[in-house]
Design a protein around this motif. Structure first.
Motif, short mmCIF file in Angstrom:
data_model
loop_
_atom_site.label_atom_id
_atom_site.label_comp_id
_atom_site.label_asym_id
_atom_site.label_seq_id
_atom_site.Cartn_x
_atom_site.Cartn_y
_atom_site.Cartn_z
N MET A 10 0.83 -4.14 -11.28
CA MET A 10 1.16 -3.52 -10.00
C MET A 10 2.66 -3.24 -9.89
SD MET A 10 -1.43 -5.52 -7.41
CE MET A 10 -1.21 -4.40 -6.02
N LEU A 11 3.48 -4.20 -10.33
CA LEU A 11 4.93 -4.00 -10.30
C LEU A 11 5.33 -2.83 -11.19
CD1 LEU A 11 6.19 -7.69 -10.33
CD2 LEU A 11 6.74 -5.97 -8.59
N SER A 12 4.73 -2.74 -12.36
CA SER A 12 5.04 -1.66 -13.29
C SER A 12 4.65 -0.30 -12.72
CB SER A 12 4.31 -1.90 -14.61
OG SER A 12 4.53 -0.85 -15.51
N LEU A 13 3.47 -0.22 -12.12
CA LEU A 13 3.01 1.04 -11.52
C LEU A 13 3.92 1.45 -10.36
CD1 LEU A 13 -0.84 0.43 -11.57
CD2 LEU A 13 0.44 2.10 -12.94
N ARG A 94 -16.52 -4.15 -6.04
CA ARG A 94 -15.17 -3.64 -6.31
C ARG A 94 -14.15 -4.76 -6.15
NH1 ARG A 94 -15.87 2.10 -3.29
NH2 ARG A 94 -17.27 2.94 -4.85
N LEU A 95 -13.05 -4.63 -6.90
CA LEU A 95 -11.98 -5.63 -6.84
C LEU A 95 -10.81 -5.11 -6.01
CD1 LEU A 95 -12.02 -6.78 -10.56
CD2 LEU A 95 -12.81 -8.08 -8.58
N PHE A 96 -10.38 -5.94 -5.07
CA PHE A 96 -9.25 -5.62 -4.21
C PHE A 96 -8.19 -6.70 -4.35
CE2 PHE A 96 -13.01 -3.75 -2.29
CZ PHE A 96 -12.59 -2.45 -2.07
N PHE A 105 -6.30 1.50 -9.74
CA PHE A 105 -5.64 1.33 -11.03
C PHE A 105 -6.51 0.44 -11.89
CE2 PHE A 105 -4.14 -2.15 -8.39
CZ PHE A 105 -4.09 -3.25 -9.24
N VAL A 106 -6.27 0.48 -13.20
CA VAL A 106 -7.04 -0.33 -14.14
C VAL A 106 -6.14 -1.40 -14.72
CG1 VAL A 106 -8.37 -0.32 -16.29
CG2 VAL A 106 -8.58 1.60 -14.70
N CYS A 107 -6.65 -2.62 -14.71
CA CYS A 107 -5.92 -3.76 -15.27
C CYS A 107 -6.90 -4.63 -16.03
CB CYS A 107 -5.25 -4.56 -14.14
SG CYS A 107 -4.35 -6.00 -14.71
N ASP A 108 -6.60 -4.88 -17.27
CA ASP A 108 -7.47 -5.71 -18.11
C ASP A 108 -8.91 -5.19 -18.13
OD1 ASP A 108 -6.23 -7.61 -19.62
OD2 ASP A 108 -6.63 -9.30 -18.27
N GLY A 109 -9.07 -3.88 -18.08
CA GLY A 109 -10.40 -3.27 -18.10
C GLY A 109 -11.12 -3.25 -16.78
N ASN A 110 -10.48 -3.76 -15.72
CA ASN A 110 -11.10 -3.78 -14.39
C ASN A 110 -10.43 -2.76 -13.48
OD1 ASN A 110 -12.85 -6.17 -14.72
ND2 ASN A 110 -10.92 -7.24 -14.95
N GLU A 111 -11.25 -1.98 -12.77
CA GLU A 111 -10.70 -1.06 -11.78
C GLU A 111 -10.42 -1.85 -10.51
OE1 GLU A 111 -12.80 2.28 -9.40
OE2 GLU A 111 -11.99 3.24 -11.22
N MET A 112 -9.22 -1.70 -9.98
CA MET A 112 -8.79 -2.45 -8.80
C MET A 112 -8.09 -1.53 -7.83
SD MET A 112 -7.06 -5.72 -10.65
CE MET A 112 -8.07 -7.12 -11.01
N MET A 113 -7.86 -2.05 -6.65
CA MET A 113 -7.08 -1.33 -5.65
C MET A 113 -6.36 -2.36 -4.80
SD MET A 113 -8.29 1.65 -3.05
CE MET A 113 -8.68 0.78 -1.55
N GLY A 114 -5.12 -2.11 -4.49
CA GLY A 114 -4.35 -3.01 -3.64
C GLY A 114 -4.55 -2.66 -2.17
N ILE A 115 -4.73 -3.67 -1.34
CA ILE A 115 -4.77 -3.46 0.10
C ILE A 115 -3.75 -4.40 0.74
CG2 ILE A 115 -7.15 -2.63 0.18
CD1 ILE A 115 -8.00 -5.34 1.28
N SER A 116 -3.15 -3.92 1.78
CA SER A 116 -2.13 -4.73 2.45
C SER A 116 -2.77 -5.60 3.54
CB SER A 116 -1.05 -3.83 3.07
OG SER A 116 -1.47 -3.33 4.32
#
Length: 147
Positions: A10-13, A94-96, A105-116
Motif C-alpha cells: 500500500m505504501l509503494s502504491l 472480498r478482502l478489505f 490492488f493485488v498483494c500476495d495473489g489476493n485482490e484487496m481494497m483499502g477503506i478508511s
C-alpha cells in the motif's frame, strides 16, 4: 497472510500515485506560465487560467497521497481479532484493509481494497469479530475473517 507485505504494498502504491500526481502538477504549473515578453492573446490567457485552476485541483491530490502515506506509516498492522484500523477483513469473499481508501490492488495473489475509518461501512464493521453479521445497504453480510 503477511500484513507487513500488505502495508509495504500500500505504501509503494501510494508513493507511485504521489509521484505521478507531482509530475502532473508540475506540468500544469508550467503550462500556466505566460511569456510576458510577448503580447498575450485572450485564448492564451484563458488556457493559462484553466491550467492554473487544474494545478490547484491536482495540488489537493498531491496532498491527499502524501497524507495517506503518513497515515499508513503510522498504522499498526499487527494481528487483530476485531475490526479496527490495521485489520484485514474478509467480507462477502472480498478482502478489505482498514486503513486509507484505495482502489483495488493485488498483494500476495489476493485482490484487496483499502477503506478508511471514515467509510460508511466501517461504522457497521467497527469492533466486530469473525462470524458477526452486519447490515449494510439493505444487505446482511457475515464477517468471514479478521486478521
Amino acid at each position: 497472510m503477511n500484513k507487513q507485505i500488505v502495508k509495504q504494498t500500500m505504501l509503494s502504491l501510494e508513493a507511485c500515485d504521489l509521484e505521478s500526481a507531482r509530475e502532473k502538477y508540475l506540468e500544469y504549473v508550467a503550462s500556466a506560465r505566460l511569456d510576458r515578453s510577448e503580447p498575450i492573446e485572450n485564448d492564451e490567457q484563458a488556457q493559462a487560467e484553466l491550467a492554473s485552476d487544474l494545478s490547484e485541483a491536482i495540488d489537493c491530490t498531491v496532498h491527499s497521497h502524501s497524507d495517506k502515506i503518513e497515515k499508513l506509516s503510522a498504522i499498526d498492522f499487527g494481528p487483530k481479532t476485531k475490526v479496527e484500523e490495521g485489520a484485514v477483513v474478509k467480507l462477502g469473499g472480498r478482502l478489505f484493509v482498514i486503513s486509507v481508501s484505495t482502489g483495488k490492488f493485488v498483494c500476495d495473489g489476493n485482490e484487496m481494497m483499502g477503506i478508511s475509518t471514515q467509510a460508511p461501512i466501517y461504522a457497521e464493521l467497527e469492533g466486530k469479530r469473525a462470524g458477526d453479521a452486519i447490515s449494510f445497504n439493505g444487505r446482511t453480510l457475515v464477517i468471514e475473517q479478521v486478521a
